[in-house]
Design an enzyme around this catalytic site. Structure first.
Site, PDB file in Angstrom:
ATOM      1  N   GLY A  18      10.052   5.750   7.013  1.00 13.83           N
ATOM      2  CA  GLY A  18       9.359   6.153   8.244  1.00 13.83           C
ATOM      3  C   GLY A  18       9.926   5.389   9.431  1.00 13.83           C
ATOM      4  O   GLY A  18      10.110   4.180   9.358  1.00 13.83           O
ATOM      5  N   ASP A 110       9.644  -1.429   2.171  1.00 13.09           N
ATOM      6  CA  ASP A 110       9.982  -1.946   0.843  1.00 13.09           C
ATOM      7  C   ASP A 110      10.632  -0.886  -0.048  1.00 13.09           C
ATOM      8  O   ASP A 110      11.416  -1.218  -0.935  1.00 13.09           O
ATOM      9  CB  ASP A 110       8.755  -2.566   0.166  1.00 13.09           C
ATOM     10  CG  ASP A 110       7.667  -1.560  -0.092  1.00 13.09           C
ATOM     11  OD1 ASP A 110       7.225  -0.890   0.860  1.00 13.09           O
ATOM     12  OD2 ASP A 110       7.240  -1.419  -1.256  1.00 13.09           O
ATOM     13  N   ARG A 179       0.104   4.472   4.627  1.00  8.12           N
ATOM     14  CA  ARG A 179       0.467   4.816   3.247  1.00  8.12           C
ATOM     15  C   ARG A 179      -0.621   4.324   2.304  1.00  8.12           C
ATOM     16  O   ARG A 179      -1.643   4.953   2.190  1.00  8.12           O
ATOM     17  CB  ARG A 179       1.846   4.293   2.867  1.00  8.12           C
ATOM     18  CG  ARG A 179       2.940   5.002   3.630  1.00  8.12           C
ATOM     19  CD  ARG A 179       4.286   4.786   3.014  1.00  8.12           C
ATOM     20  NE  ARG A 179       4.750   5.968   2.329  1.00  8.12           N
ATOM     21  CZ  ARG A 179       5.940   6.070   1.770  1.00  8.12           C
ATOM     22  NH1 ARG A 179       6.758   5.053   1.750  1.00  8.12           N
ATOM     23  NH2 ARG A 179       6.301   7.182   1.198  1.00  8.12           N
TER      24      ARG A 179
END
Ligand code: ATP
Length: 335
Positions: A18, A110, A179
């Site tokens: 993103g 990550d 998320r």
């Protein structure tokens, strides 16, 4: 600048996952720092896709002039399913080797760093991550690039919803991104003075356990019959989403609740000062540390100090949302 001599002649950078405000500021810092050390910089387009497809440009100073204030990323960002397929990481390493790239900097979350770890199995050069995501869900750094801007963007929208909620005496559920984490919701919810905040970290929410949300809602309605009431909800907190939660709360409480999904607006906009500074610091630090031989690390910031953190540990989810603010919000009886 006091750097030791390095064998790095050419480094590459890409933005992945993103997009986040401040990615451009980070690209700029990387280009300027590398150029000052006579290192060539390649920018891969569209995240790992540009690496696999050899879609890139040589980044010169003119490409990074006047981008520090711009949202988005001049290199574009994307997810890249091909990197997760068999042969993907090996192909990426082959391209890096063919293009004589000595080091690759990945600006992302990550997930992107897992991609970097996969490439490291085949690549002999150096790999460095820089945390760029509005979600702030990366271990090894207090804040990710983009998080501070996303708080302010969400806050601006929530304040506007507050005005109309007040005028119309309504209850609103406002869904924020994140998320599977509640950093953004907790921060923006606290700053907006939300009556309730719902995050995945507070445990699962289902149609059978809405009572603890409803009691304070009904209490507030009794106490101040015509007040507005805002509940900030992190995405993925409820089966069926925030619209389903608003419907279920309406049915179970008898109080009309409306859902408002902020969505991608949270990713856009000009980065705030804190993000520009963090992005500049971490981009420059990433280059500096590569020159000193670091690899498979993320350039992060803890307690105001730039530092390295192992890339493979950035997704361990050991960083907790602020326990002080969580306790305080609980204390005032909001959840
Ligand atoms: P954000 O959370 O802000 O969207 P992110 O970097 O965590 O950022 P992801 O969609 O999780 O975003 O990952 C970005 C990309 O990283 C994926 O599209 C994929 O190309 C790569 N990636 C993620 N996990 C792996 C993996 N296990 N192996 C190879 N590549 C991976």
């Amino acid at each position: 600048m006091g750097y030791i001599m390095s064998r790095i002649k050419r480094l590459a950078v890409l933005t992945s996952g993103g997009d986040a405000p401040g990615m451009n500021a980070c690209i700029r810092a990387i280009q300027l720092t590398a150029s000052a050390c006579n290192i060539e910089v390649i920018g891969f387009m569209h995240g790992f896709n540009g690496l696999l497809e050899q879609e890139y440009l040589m980044l010169h100073e003119q490409h990074v002039n006047n981008i520090i204030q711009r949202g988005g990323t001049i290199l574009k960002s994307a997810r890249c399913p091909a990197l997760e397929q068999a042969g993907g990481p090996a192909k990426a390493a082959t391209v890096l080797q063919q293009l004589n790239i000595d080091a690759l900097i990945i600006i992302g979350g990550d997930g992107s760093f897992r991609g970097a770890m996969a490439i490291s199995q085949h690549y002999h050069g150096q790999l460095m991550g820089v945390p760029g995501t509005i979600d702030n869900d990366v271990d090894g750094t207090d804040n990710t690039i983009g998080f501070a801007t996303a708080i302010d963007t969400a806050l601006d929208a929530i304040d506007k919803i507050r005005d109309t909620a007040d005028a119309f005496e309504r209850m609103f559920l406002i869904e924020l991104m994140g998320r599977h984490s509640g950093y953004l919701s907790l921060a923006a919810g606290i700053a907006a003075g939300a009556e309730q905040i719902i995050c995945p970290e507070f445990g699962p929410l289902s149609p059978d356990n809405l009572k603890h949300l409803i009691i304070p809602m009904q209490h507030a309605q009794l106490l101040s019959a015509k007040a507005s009431y805002l509940i900030v909800v992190a995405e993925n907190s409820y089966p069926g989403g925030t619209t389903a939660l608003a419907d279920d709360l309406t049915k179970a409480s008898g109080i009309e609740c409306r859902a408002c999904i902020l969505g991608h607006i949270q990713r856009g906009g000009s980065p705030v000062g804190a993000d520009r500074i963090l992005a500049t610091k971490l981009g420059a630090y990433a280059v500096e540390q590569l020159l000193q031989g670091a690899s498979l690390m993320m350039a992060g910031e803890i307690n105001g100090q730039a530092g390295l953190y192992p890339l493979k540990k950035t997704g361990d989810r050991t960083k907790a949302i602020d326990p002080f603010l969580v306790r305080w919000q609980q204390q005032i009886g909001s959840f």
